[in-house]
Scaffold this motif. Structure first.
Motif, PDB file in Angstrom:
ATOM      1  N   ALA A  11      10.165  36.289  27.719  1.00 46.79           N
ATOM      2  CA  ALA A  11       9.142  36.589  26.724  1.00 46.79           C
ATOM      3  C   ALA A  11       9.146  35.665  25.511  1.00 46.79           C
ATOM      4  CB  ALA A  11       9.288  38.038  26.256  1.00 46.79           C
ATOM      5  N   GLY A  12      10.276  35.097  25.180  1.00 40.08           N
ATOM      6  CA  GLY A  12      10.320  34.234  24.004  1.00 40.08           C
ATOM      7  C   GLY A  12       9.836  34.967  22.767  1.00 40.08           C
ATOM      8  N   HIS A  13       8.747  34.506  22.187  1.00 44.45           N
ATOM      9  CA  HIS A  13       8.197  35.108  20.972  1.00 44.45           C
ATOM     10  C   HIS A  13       7.325  36.332  21.256  1.00 44.45           C
ATOM     11  CE1 HIS A  13       9.302  31.046  19.735  1.00 44.45           C
ATOM     12  NE2 HIS A  13       9.604  31.635  18.610  1.00 44.45           N
ATOM     13  N   ARG A  51      17.625  35.807  25.139  1.00 44.51           N
ATOM     14  CA  ARG A  51      17.848  35.809  23.701  1.00 44.51           C
ATOM     15  C   ARG A  51      16.497  35.918  23.007  1.00 44.51           C
ATOM     16  NH1 ARG A  51      17.429  32.260  19.851  1.00 44.51           N
ATOM     17  NH2 ARG A  51      16.938  30.526  21.220  1.00 44.51           N
ATOM     18  N   MET A  52      16.433  36.786  22.018  1.00 46.41           N
ATOM     19  CA  MET A  52      15.196  36.918  21.250  1.00 46.41           C
ATOM     20  C   MET A  52      15.244  35.907  20.106  1.00 46.41           C
ATOM     21  SD  MET A  52      13.616  40.291  19.448  1.00 46.41           S
ATOM     22  CE  MET A  52      13.421  40.126  17.701  1.00 46.41           C
ATOM     23  N   LYS A  54      14.725  34.222  16.575  1.00 46.28           N
ATOM     24  CA  LYS A  54      14.606  34.835  15.243  1.00 46.28           C
ATOM     25  C   LYS A  54      13.148  34.941  14.820  1.00 46.28           C
ATOM     26  CE  LYS A  54      19.122  33.396  13.634  1.00 46.28           C
ATOM     27  NZ  LYS A  54      19.877  32.534  12.707  1.00 46.28           N
ATOM     28  N   SER A  55      12.366  33.928  15.161  1.00 45.44           N
ATOM     29  CA  SER A  55      10.963  33.943  14.753  1.00 45.44           C
ATOM     30  C   SER A  55      10.145  35.007  15.494  1.00 45.44           C
ATOM     31  CB  SER A  55      10.335  32.563  14.932  1.00 45.44           C
ATOM     32  OG  SER A  55      10.585  32.079  16.226  1.00 45.44           O
ATOM     33  N   ALA A  56      10.666  35.555  16.593  1.00 45.98           N
ATOM     34  CA  ALA A  56       9.957  36.632  17.297  1.00 45.98           C
ATOM     35  C   ALA A  56       9.853  37.866  16.405  1.00 45.98           C
ATOM     36  CB  ALA A  56      10.653  36.967  18.608  1.00 45.98           C
ATOM     37  N   GLU A  57      10.834  38.069  15.562  1.00 48.53           N
ATOM     38  CA  GLU A  57      10.791  39.199  14.625  1.00 48.53           C
ATOM     39  C   GLU A  57       9.694  38.979  13.587  1.00 48.53           C
ATOM     40  OE1 GLU A  57      11.347  42.777  12.838  1.00 48.53           O
ATOM     41  OE2 GLU A  57      12.009  42.105  14.813  1.00 48.53           O
ATOM     42  N   PHE A  76      11.552  45.106  22.988  1.00 53.78           N
ATOM     43  CA  PHE A  76      12.147  43.812  23.366  1.00 53.78           C
ATOM     44  C   PHE A  76      13.603  44.071  23.725  1.00 53.78           C
ATOM     45  CE2 PHE A  76      13.768  39.667  23.537  1.00 53.78           C
ATOM     46  CZ  PHE A  76      12.751  38.738  23.429  1.00 53.78           C
ATOM     47  N   VAL A  77      14.017  43.597  24.895  1.00 55.26           N
ATOM     48  CA  VAL A  77      15.386  43.768  25.356  1.00 55.26           C
ATOM     49  C   VAL A  77      15.963  42.398  25.677  1.00 55.26           C
ATOM     50  CG1 VAL A  77      16.845  44.719  27.186  1.00 55.26           C
ATOM     51  CG2 VAL A  77      14.917  46.041  26.317  1.00 55.26           C
ATOM     52  N   GLU A  78      17.135  42.115  25.140  1.00 55.62           N
ATOM     53  CA  GLU A  78      17.826  40.893  25.510  1.00 55.62           C
ATOM     54  C   GLU A  78      18.586  41.159  26.806  1.00 55.62           C
ATOM     55  OE1 GLU A  78      18.531  38.545  21.343  1.00 55.62           O
ATOM     56  OE2 GLU A  78      20.170  39.821  22.048  1.00 55.62           O
ATOM     57  N   GLY A  79      18.275  40.400  27.817  1.00 59.06           N
ATOM     58  CA  GLY A  79      18.901  40.567  29.119  1.00 59.06           C
ATOM     59  C   GLY A  79      18.349  39.537  30.083  1.00 59.06           C
TER      60      GLY A  79
END
Length: 182
Positions: A11-13, A51-52, A54-57, A76-79
């Motif tokens: 998903a990235g951003h 990894r999500m 930082k700019s996705a937030e 959003f799940v990191e996995g």
């Protein structure tokens, strides 16, 4: 039957997920109103990435500021994709699924009978990258890996992906983006 859950893989951003939520935002999202049929339920999205960014937030906050009612429909799940076990009613979607990730996603969709919308990229024929490719098209993938030379790798890989889905019982519709956009 309409898809009411989307899993945005790699998903990235989360731009794909947010776009789908906004497109589905028809104000039928009633938090406590009357009973809704399955087709009336609002779309929800689950974003999965190793990894999500930082700019996705930053993107999430901006989207929620503009469309606050979408917040509870987004996760959003990191996995990794290998951890994903989707229900057949969940649409697996990915834009820019690099290298072997496209093939892993096709294998996941085929084994779970989940619908898939995929924009592959960064094609590779490295055996390691294709090791998780669908067993529904093992012969096609092995031929790609074993070939001395592949003239049009993108086309051959796309054909193997389509074969995997067809062999798993999917109706496959392929669309191509034009080489140059106006």
């Amino acid at each position: 039957r309409r898809v009411r859950r989307v899993c945005d893989v790699a998903a990235g951003h989360s731009l794909l997920a947010w776009a789908l939520l906004v497109l589905d935002d028809n104000d039928n999202d009633t938090a406590g109103g009357g009973a809704q049929t399955e087709d009336e339920r609002p779309l929800t999205v689950l974003c999965v990435d190793r990894r999500m960014p930082k700019s996705a937030e930053v993107v999430r906050r901006a989207m929620i500021e503009r469309w606050p009612r979408l917040e509870r429909r987004f996760d959003f799940v990191e996995g990794s994709l290998e951890q994903l076990h989707p229900h057949p009613s969940c649409l697996l979607a990915s834009v820019h699924a690099c290298g072997g990730l496209s093939d892993l996603l096709v294998a996941c969709a085929a084994s779970s009978s989940s619908p898939i919308a995929l924009v592959p990229c960064c094609h590779t024929r490295k055996g390691r990258a294709l090791s998780g490719a669908s067993h529904y098209a093992r012969a096609e993938y092995d031929a790609i890996i074993d070939a001395d030379r592949v003239t049009d790798l993108a086309t051959v890989l796309d054909e193997a992906r389509e074969a995997a889905l067809r062999n798993a019982g999917f109706d496959v519709c392929t669309e191509f983006l034009p080489c140059s956009l106006p």
